[in-house]
Enzyme design. Structure first.
Site, short mmCIF file in Angstrom:
data_model
loop_
_atom_site.label_atom_id
_atom_site.label_comp_id
_atom_site.label_asym_id
_atom_site.label_seq_id
_atom_site.Cartn_x
_atom_site.Cartn_y
_atom_site.Cartn_z
N LYS A 1 -7.79 -16.92 -7.60
CA LYS A 1 -6.90 -16.29 -8.78
C LYS A 1 -5.66 -15.18 -7.70
CE LYS A 1 -10.73 -14.07 -9.64
NZ LYS A 1 -12.31 -13.97 -10.78
N TYR B 1 8.66 14.77 -3.19
CA TYR B 1 9.03 16.17 -4.38
C TYR B 1 8.08 17.14 -4.50
CZ TYR B 1 12.03 12.01 -6.14
OH TYR B 1 12.61 11.21 -5.85
#
Length: 384
Positions: A36, A276
């Site tokens: 999974k 940033y």
């Protein structure tokens, strides 16, 4: 096509992990590889052939789309089991494909019966029972109704398994609860057996239970994180240490190495801000390498000013904010870094290593979460 990074998946490491698990459980229980979450981030298409070559031919998925991918990746001999999500309207197709699936409520059980009647093929089902996890599974009070439906519709059903799931076997604080679950599962098994109903397999153990509760190994063990080379938790490893050979104190080997390369360089002066905002101010002149991996690739923004990579065998810290597609790392201490030099995000280089565990702890994620967040678009290459 070129990509910004790649994941290398070691077949040899997987074989070693399966050999170790088999040494613990003996020859009888079937090993089901839990795939999974895109095989815990390793890639279903890559993991299935590796597993089959390692002698594993049973696969556990969460959903029907994963089950279909396992079939598409298999040599054709795989048993595939859905433990979670499927749509009731696709049950006829799943039956035709020979895909097994959990049944944990009356609606799904009745839908499986009707679909089997319609297509003229037995539905291969695993009856999941509730023992204390409280997510999916038939409650104790439903056992008689389930028995009646299974008996009445026996020609249409192949009872592949009786199963349950434990609520945190990897942690000692949960072990009293796990022991109660083991007893309750035994109650369900006794009830069905005493009423003449038999299942091909009984199974309950995940990786942690397989390692810590040998009595839960039964007919099949569902091996997830341990197959990929990770202990379910550090606590699990500590509880296992006394059973491990001094000659091989950590027998699990990780499969995954995450690699990229230096894209470009930037010189900055004292007091310059990087990227940033004002997340990093240079304390002195620095040389930065720009790496073409960011949070869109699974390198979390919370690694800003915390994460590290390996270049030329040395740790290089991330400076500034992790961008969508890039990070900056300090390479001022390196002798002669070059554009295109290999960068290790997870894995070994020289004498140093960035493990998934250390990566996950730095980013405040558990191993499982960090691995399954790796985007499927990153190429996964099998190496030996």
């Amino acid at each position: 096509m070129h990509h910004t990074s790649r994941l290398e998946i070691s077949a040899a490491a997987y074989r070693q992990n399966i050999t170790f698990i088999r040494s613990l459980i003996g020859p009888k229980p079937t090993i089901s590889a839990v795939v999974k979450g895109n095989a815990y981030g390793h890639g279903i298409a890559q993991l299935v052939p590796i597993a089959e070559k390692s002698g594993v031919n049973h696969f556990s998925t969460f959903s029907s789309d994963e089950a279909r991918e396992v079939l598409a990746s298999s040599s054709g001999k795989a048993e595939v089991m859905i433990m979670g999500m499927l749509h009731l309207e696709e049950i006829p197709d799943l039956i035709r494909l020979g895909i097994q699936f959990y049944v944990f409520d009356l609606e799904r059980l009745e839908a499986a019966i009707q679909a089997a009647k319609a297509v003229g093929i037995q539905a291969q089902i695993h009856i999941e029972v509730e023992t204390g996890f409280h997510r999916t599974g038939f409650d104790w009070e439903e056992r008689q109704r389930v028995l009646e439906l299974l008996r009445k519709n026996a020609p249409f059903l192949e009872l592949k398994g009786l199963c349950t799931h434990f609520a945190g076997a990897e942690s000692a604080q949960n072990h009293p609860r796990i022991r109660q679950q083991i007893l309750r599962f035994g109650d369900f098994a006794d009830f069905f057996r005493e009423n003449g109903l038999t299942f091909e397999r009984s199974h309950a153990a995940c990786s942690a239970a397989t390692l810590l509760f040998p009595e839960t190994q039964l007919d099949l063990v569902r091996i997830g994180i341990a197959g990929y080379g990770f202990w379910p938790t550090r606590e699990t490893f500590q509880m296992m240490k006394s059973r491990l050979s001094p000659d091989n104190p950590n027998p699990l080997r990780r499969l995954l190495t995450w690699k990229t390369q230096i894209m470009s360089f930037k010189k900055i002066g004292q007091g310059d801000f990087v990227g940033y905002g004002k997340g990093f101010e240079a304390p002195e002149e620095m040389s930065l390498a720009i790496i073409p991996v960011g949070y869109s690739h699974g390198y979390g923004r919370n690694l800003s000013n915390i994460g590290k990579v390996l270049i030329s065998g040395a740790f290089c810290p991330v400076v500034g904010i992790v961008n969508m597609n890039a990070i900056a790392v300090d390479v001022s201490h390196l002798a002669d870094p070059k554009q295109g030099d290999e960068v290790i995000l997870i894995g070994n280089q020289g004498d140093n290593e960035i493990t998934v565990g250390s990566f996950a702890e730095t980013s405040d994620l558990i191993n499982y979460e960090m691995l399954t967040r790796l985007p499927s678009q990153i190429p996964r290459l099998i190496v030996d």
